[in-house]
Design a protein around this motif. Structure first.
Motif, PDB file in Angstrom:
ATOM      1  N   ARG A 193      -5.489  -2.402  62.514  1.00  0.00           N
ATOM      2  CA  ARG A 193      -5.148  -3.819  62.387  1.00  0.00           C
ATOM      3  C   ARG A 193      -5.675  -4.348  61.063  1.00  0.00           C
ATOM      4  N   GLU A 194      -4.852  -5.165  60.390  1.00  0.00           N
ATOM      5  CA  GLU A 194      -5.276  -5.712  59.105  1.00  0.00           C
ATOM      6  C   GLU A 194      -5.104  -7.224  59.088  1.00  0.00           C
ATOM      7  N   PHE A 195      -5.934  -7.857  58.270  1.00  0.00           N
ATOM      8  CA  PHE A 195      -5.855  -9.290  58.061  1.00  0.00           C
ATOM      9  C   PHE A 195      -4.593  -9.614  57.273  1.00  0.00           C
ATOM     10  N   VAL A 196      -3.936 -10.719  57.632  1.00  0.00           N
ATOM     11  CA  VAL A 196      -2.742 -11.161  56.920  1.00  0.00           C
ATOM     12  C   VAL A 196      -2.985 -12.506  56.238  1.00  0.00           C
ATOM     13  N   ALA A 197      -3.392 -13.502  57.016  1.00  0.00           N
ATOM     14  CA  ALA A 197      -3.565 -14.842  56.461  1.00  0.00           C
ATOM     15  C   ALA A 197      -4.479 -15.651  57.375  1.00  0.00           C
ATOM     16  N   ALA A 198      -5.138 -16.655  56.788  1.00  0.00           N
ATOM     17  CA  ALA A 198      -5.999 -17.534  57.572  1.00  0.00           C
ATOM     18  C   ALA A 198      -6.009 -18.914  56.950  1.00  0.00           C
ATOM     19  N   ILE A 199      -6.338 -19.885  57.782  1.00  0.00           N
ATOM     20  CA  ILE A 199      -6.421 -21.256  57.300  1.00  0.00           C
ATOM     21  C   ILE A 199      -7.648 -21.927  57.911  1.00  0.00           C
ATOM     22  N   ARG A 200      -8.408 -22.607  57.056  1.00  0.00           N
ATOM     23  CA  ARG A 200      -9.584 -23.362  57.463  1.00  0.00           C
ATOM     24  C   ARG A 200      -9.466 -24.722  56.802  1.00  0.00           C
ATOM     25  N   TRP A 201      -9.157 -25.707  57.626  1.00  0.00           N
ATOM     26  CA  TRP A 201      -8.835 -27.044  57.135  1.00  0.00           C
ATOM     27  C   TRP A 201      -7.679 -26.912  56.123  1.00  0.00           C
ATOM     28  N   SER A 202      -7.857 -27.189  54.856  1.00  0.00           N
ATOM     29  CA  SER A 202      -6.777 -27.090  53.884  1.00  0.00           C
ATOM     30  C   SER A 202      -6.882 -25.829  53.023  1.00  0.00           C
ATOM     31  N   THR A 203      -7.835 -24.999  53.327  1.00  0.00           N
ATOM     32  CA  THR A 203      -8.040 -23.774  52.548  1.00  0.00           C
ATOM     33  C   THR A 203      -7.340 -22.601  53.219  1.00  0.00           C
ATOM     34  N   THR A 204      -6.549 -21.884  52.437  1.00  0.00           N
ATOM     35  CA  THR A 204      -5.825 -20.732  52.959  1.00  0.00           C
ATOM     36  C   THR A 204      -6.222 -19.461  52.216  1.00  0.00           C
ATOM     37  N   SER A 205      -6.058 -18.350  52.874  1.00  0.00           N
ATOM     38  CA  SER A 205      -6.308 -17.056  52.246  1.00  0.00           C
ATOM     39  C   SER A 205      -5.275 -16.062  52.754  1.00  0.00           C
ATOM     40  N   TYR A 206      -4.955 -15.080  51.911  1.00  0.00           N
ATOM     41  CA  TYR A 206      -3.915 -14.106  52.224  1.00  0.00           C
ATOM     42  C   TYR A 206      -4.327 -12.718  51.744  1.00  0.00           C
ATOM     43  N   VAL A 207      -3.810 -11.723  52.431  1.00  0.00           N
ATOM     44  CA  VAL A 207      -3.931 -10.368  51.913  1.00  0.00           C
ATOM     45  C   VAL A 207      -2.998 -10.269  50.713  1.00  0.00           C
ATOM     46  N   ASP A 208      -3.364  -9.476  49.734  1.00  0.00           N
ATOM     47  CA  ASP A 208      -2.591  -9.417  48.490  1.00  0.00           C
ATOM     48  C   ASP A 208      -1.124  -9.077  48.716  1.00  0.00           C
ATOM     49  N   SER A 209      -0.844  -8.237  49.686  1.00  0.00           N
ATOM     50  CA  SER A 209       0.526  -7.749  49.878  1.00  0.00           C
ATOM     51  C   SER A 209       1.504  -8.823  50.335  1.00  0.00           C
ATOM     52  N   VAL A 210       0.998  -9.969  50.804  1.00  0.00           N
ATOM     53  CA  VAL A 210       1.900 -11.022  51.279  1.00  0.00           C
ATOM     54  C   VAL A 210       1.844 -12.278  50.424  1.00  0.00           C
ATOM     55  N   LYS A 211       0.970 -12.303  49.435  1.00  0.00           N
ATOM     56  CA  LYS A 211       0.848 -13.487  48.588  1.00  0.00           C
ATOM     57  C   LYS A 211       2.181 -13.793  47.906  1.00  0.00           C
ATOM     58  N   GLY A 212       2.563 -15.052  47.942  1.00  0.00           N
ATOM     59  CA  GLY A 212       3.815 -15.467  47.347  1.00  0.00           C
ATOM     60  C   GLY A 212       5.005 -15.336  48.281  1.00  0.00           C
ATOM     61  N   ARG A 213       4.819 -14.664  49.405  1.00  0.00           N
ATOM     62  CA  ARG A 213       5.918 -14.490  50.363  1.00  0.00           C
ATOM     63  C   ARG A 213       5.631 -15.173  51.701  1.00  0.00           C
ATOM     64  N   PHE A 214       4.376 -15.156  52.117  1.00  0.00           N
ATOM     65  CA  PHE A 214       3.993 -15.751  53.399  1.00  0.00           C
ATOM     66  C   PHE A 214       3.229 -17.040  53.152  1.00  0.00           C
ATOM     67  N   THR A 215       3.389 -17.986  54.074  1.00  0.00           N
ATOM     68  CA  THR A 215       2.645 -19.239  54.013  1.00  0.00           C
ATOM     69  C   THR A 215       2.107 -19.570  55.393  1.00  0.00           C
ATOM     70  N   ILE A 216       0.801 -19.794  55.465  1.00  0.00           N
ATOM     71  CA  ILE A 216       0.188 -20.189  56.728  1.00  0.00           C
ATOM     72  C   ILE A 216      -0.034 -21.688  56.708  1.00  0.00           C
TER      73      ILE A 216
END
Length: 115
Positions: free
Chosen positions: A44-67
Motif C-alpha cells: 500500500r502506498e500514500f497517494v494524497a492527503a489534506i490537512r485544513w488547506s494544506t495538501t500533499s501528493y505522491v510524486d507520481s500523481v502530482k498535476g493529475r490528482f486533486t484532493i
C-alpha cells in the motif's frame, strides 16, 4: 470514525474519476484525511492527503490528482485526471490526527484503468 469510500470503476487511460470518502461518527479528531492505494502484488502506498488547506501528493500523481475536503459534510474527494494504467489499484481513504497516525480506514474502492 467510520469512512465510506465510493466512486471507483473502470475507465480508459486518459480518463477521469472522482472518489468520495464520507466520514461519520466522532470526526472531530480527523484532522487529516487522505487516500492510499494498493496495486496487485505491491504494498500500500500514500497517494494524497489534506490537512485544513494544506495538501500533499505522491510524486507520481502530482498535476493529475486533486484532493479536497468539504468540512460541512465531512467528505473528502480525490479528483483523478489523466489516468494511467499504473493508477490501477484499490484505493482506500483514511483519517486521523496526523499522516503517520491514520487510525480510521474505509473499505477500498477499485479503480481500473485500461490502456
Amino acid at each position: 470514525v467510520q469512512l465510506q469510500a465510493s466512486g471507483g470503476g473502470l475507465v480508459q487511460a486518459g480518463g477521469s474519476l472522482r472518489l468520495s470518502c464520507a466520514a461519520s461518527g466522532r470526526t472531530f479528531g480527523s484532522i487529516v484525511m487522505g487516500w492510499f492505494r494498493q496495486a496487485p502484488g505491491k504494498e500500500r502506498e500514500f497517494v494524497a492527503a489534506i490537512r485544513w488547506s494544506t495538501t500533499s501528493y505522491v510524486d507520481s500523481v502530482k498535476g493529475r490528482f486533486t484532493i479536497s475536503r468539504d468540512y460541512a459534510t465531512n467528505t473528502a474527494y480525490l479528483q483523478m485526471n489523466s489516468l494511467k494504467s499504473e493508477d490501477t489499484a484499490v484505493y482506500y481513504c483514511a483519517a486521523g490526527k496526523a499522516l503517520d497516525g491514520m487510525d480510521s480506514w474505509g473499505k477500498g474502492t477499485q479503480v481500473t484503468v485500461s490502456s
